[in-house]
Enzyme design. Structure first.
Site, PDB file in Angstrom:
ATOM      1  N   ARG A 153       0.952  -1.334  -0.020  1.00  0.00           N
ATOM      2  CA  ARG A 153       0.137  -0.074   0.031  1.00  0.00           C
ATOM      3  C   ARG A 153       0.879   1.355  -0.055  1.00  0.00           C
ATOM      4  NH1 ARG A 153      -5.398   1.577   3.097  1.00  0.00           N
ATOM      5  NH2 ARG A 153      -6.258   0.300   1.342  1.00  0.00           N
ATOM      6  N   HIS A 173      -7.390   1.018  -6.954  1.00  0.00           N
ATOM      7  CA  HIS A 173      -7.243   0.214  -5.734  1.00  0.00           C
ATOM      8  C   HIS A 173      -7.984  -1.276  -6.182  1.00  0.00           C
ATOM      9  CE1 HIS A 173      -7.798  -1.201  -1.944  1.00  0.00           C
ATOM     10  NE2 HIS A 173      -8.732  -0.323  -1.259  1.00  0.00           N
ATOM     11  N   GLN A 197      -9.890  -3.829  -4.003  1.00  0.00           N
ATOM     12  CA  GLN A 197     -11.196  -3.098  -3.701  1.00  0.00           C
ATOM     13  C   GLN A 197     -12.365  -3.877  -4.672  1.00  0.00           C
ATOM     14  OE1 GLN A 197     -12.351  -1.513  -0.586  1.00  0.00           O
ATOM     15  NE2 GLN A 197     -14.545  -2.097  -1.306  1.00  0.00           N
ATOM     16  N   ASP A 200     -17.038   7.376  -2.376  1.00  0.00           N
ATOM     17  CA  ASP A 200     -15.962   7.197  -1.354  1.00  0.00           C
ATOM     18  C   ASP A 200     -15.678   8.573  -0.990  1.00  0.00           C
ATOM     19  OD1 ASP A 200     -13.484   6.397  -0.584  1.00  0.00           O
ATOM     20  OD2 ASP A 200     -12.320   6.377  -2.225  1.00  0.00           O
ATOM     21  N   CYS A 253     -16.303   1.939  -0.391  1.00  0.00           N
ATOM     22  CA  CYS A 253     -15.328   1.248  -0.013  1.00  0.00           C
ATOM     23  C   CYS A 253     -15.049   1.305   1.694  1.00  0.00           C
ATOM     24  CB  CYS A 253     -14.015   1.492  -0.781  1.00  0.00           C
ATOM     25  SG  CYS A 253     -13.683   3.099  -0.579  1.00  0.00           S
ATOM     26  N   ARG A 292     -13.687  -8.355   0.942  1.00  0.00           N
ATOM     27  CA  ARG A 292     -12.227  -8.216   0.796  1.00  0.00           C
ATOM     28  C   ARG A 292     -11.441  -9.441   1.053  1.00  0.00           C
ATOM     29  NH1 ARG A 292     -10.519  -3.151   0.841  1.00  0.00           N
ATOM     30  NH2 ARG A 292      -8.615  -4.333   0.178  1.00  0.00           N
TER      31      ARG A 292
END
Ligand code: CP
Ligand code: NVA
Length: 323
Positions: free
Chosen positions: A123, A150, A153, A238, A278, A306
């Protein structure tokens, strides 16, 4: 003697092949549509197996290293728990834990971690750093969020859609808010799986222009969220303030003030439309409480998925031998 020599030869061939054919997951576009469907379906299967108490040995006796340069709740826990379910252990490195934070070259770190682990999960605030790490790694590198996208996700979000509604091909998805990393991955998904994505972002906050160009025909920009959400099967948002943009908080609160997913926006979508986020969510900002905590919201399924989706991804990467 002969069989020992043959064994050594096969080991060397396999080792050199695995170096040549290692698959990374830095973007959804690293997968074909067929591979993406395979991972989604496998994730649904693994979720059922996990609920039935089954555990796998894919990582038995091995480790995965997680290099995280940004905060995380869901991604960290879902990977750590998932690796444990697959029989392995996860080694988590925050910037202050490793020499990366003190300037050890990324290339050297990639080479060293490749000698000690089966996978590197990263990340980072720099997609370029992620690509550089992958170029120098001999084991699969997974993008656990970058400033650009991402993709993990999206595996969970697509699985969540499939579980609730089936095929997403030809559906109408509406993104309300910042054209950020998660939005960029939705754009990739629209192209890969063939659905229509309308993005209501304020001027100055559009998604990556090159990506928009590449995915022309699947993606539209529509500034008015009420128009964008009309007849949508799915509404997604988001945070307005992604990690790394904290100093823009006041400006963004002004620029995004008309982009809250509320009852009015959802009333334009189809009556059976779903809502996704998310997480982490900021109620009263990008989404109203009555929507995220209401009957159309599937955010907790997204979060849970996830873990299952990343297990299916890790299995895919560790067992893939094609290009
Ligand atoms: N959705 C997501 O990636 O959450 P975290 O930042 O908590 O990992
Ligand atoms: N766009 C958000 C996603 C967090 C999971 C961020 O980058 O902070």
């Amino acid at each position: 003697m002969l069989s020992a020599l043959l064994g050594a030869f096969l080991f060397l061939v396999t080792a050199s092949q695995s170096k040549m054919t290692v698959r990374h997951y830095l973007s959804l576009m690293d997968l074909s549509a067929t591979e993406l469907w395979r991972i989604i379906n496998r994730s649904i299967e693994m979720k059922q197996q996990f609920a039935a108490g089954e555990r796998l040995n894919l990582f038995k006796g091995h480790s995965a290293v997680m290099v995280f340069e940004k905060s995380s709740t869901r991604t960290r826990v879902s990977f750590e728990a998932g690796i444990h379910h697959l029989g392995g252990n996860a080694i988590f490195l925050a910037p202050s834990d490793s020499h990366l934070g003190r300037g050890e070259p990324l290339e050297d770190t990639a080479r060293v971690l490749s000698r000690m682990s089966r996978m590197i999960i990263v990340r980072t605030g720099s997609h370029i750093r992620l690509q550089k790490l992958a170029e120098n790694a001999d084991v699969p590198v997974v993008n656990a969020l970058s400033d650009f996208n991402h993709p993990c996700q999206l595996l969970a979000d697509l699985q969540t859609w499939v579980e609730h509604r089936g095929d997403i091909t030809g559906k109408k998805v509406c993104w309300v808010g910042d054209g950020n990393n998660v939005c960029n991955s939705w754009i990739n998904a629209a192209r890969l799986l063939g659905f229509d994505l309308t993005i209501a972002s304020p001027a100055g906050y559009d998604p990556n222009p090159r990506l928009l160009e590449q995915c022309k025909g699947y993606v539209n920009i529509e500034r008015n969220p009420l128009v964008a959400a009309t007849d949508a099967d799915l509404v997604v948002t988001d945070t307005w303030l992604s990690m790394g943009h904290e100093e823009e908080k006041e400006k963004r609160e002004v620029d995004f003030k008309d982009l809250c997913v509320n009852k009015t926006v959802m009333s334009r979508a189809r009556a059976d439309a779903l809502f996704m986020h998310c997480l982490p969510a900021y109620r009263g900002m990008e989404v109203d409480e009555e929507i995220i905590d209401g009957p159309q919201s599937v955010v907790w399924d997204e979060a849970e998925n996830r873990m299952h989706a990343q297990k299916a991804l890790m299995e895919f990467l560790l067992t893939s031998i094609d290009v």
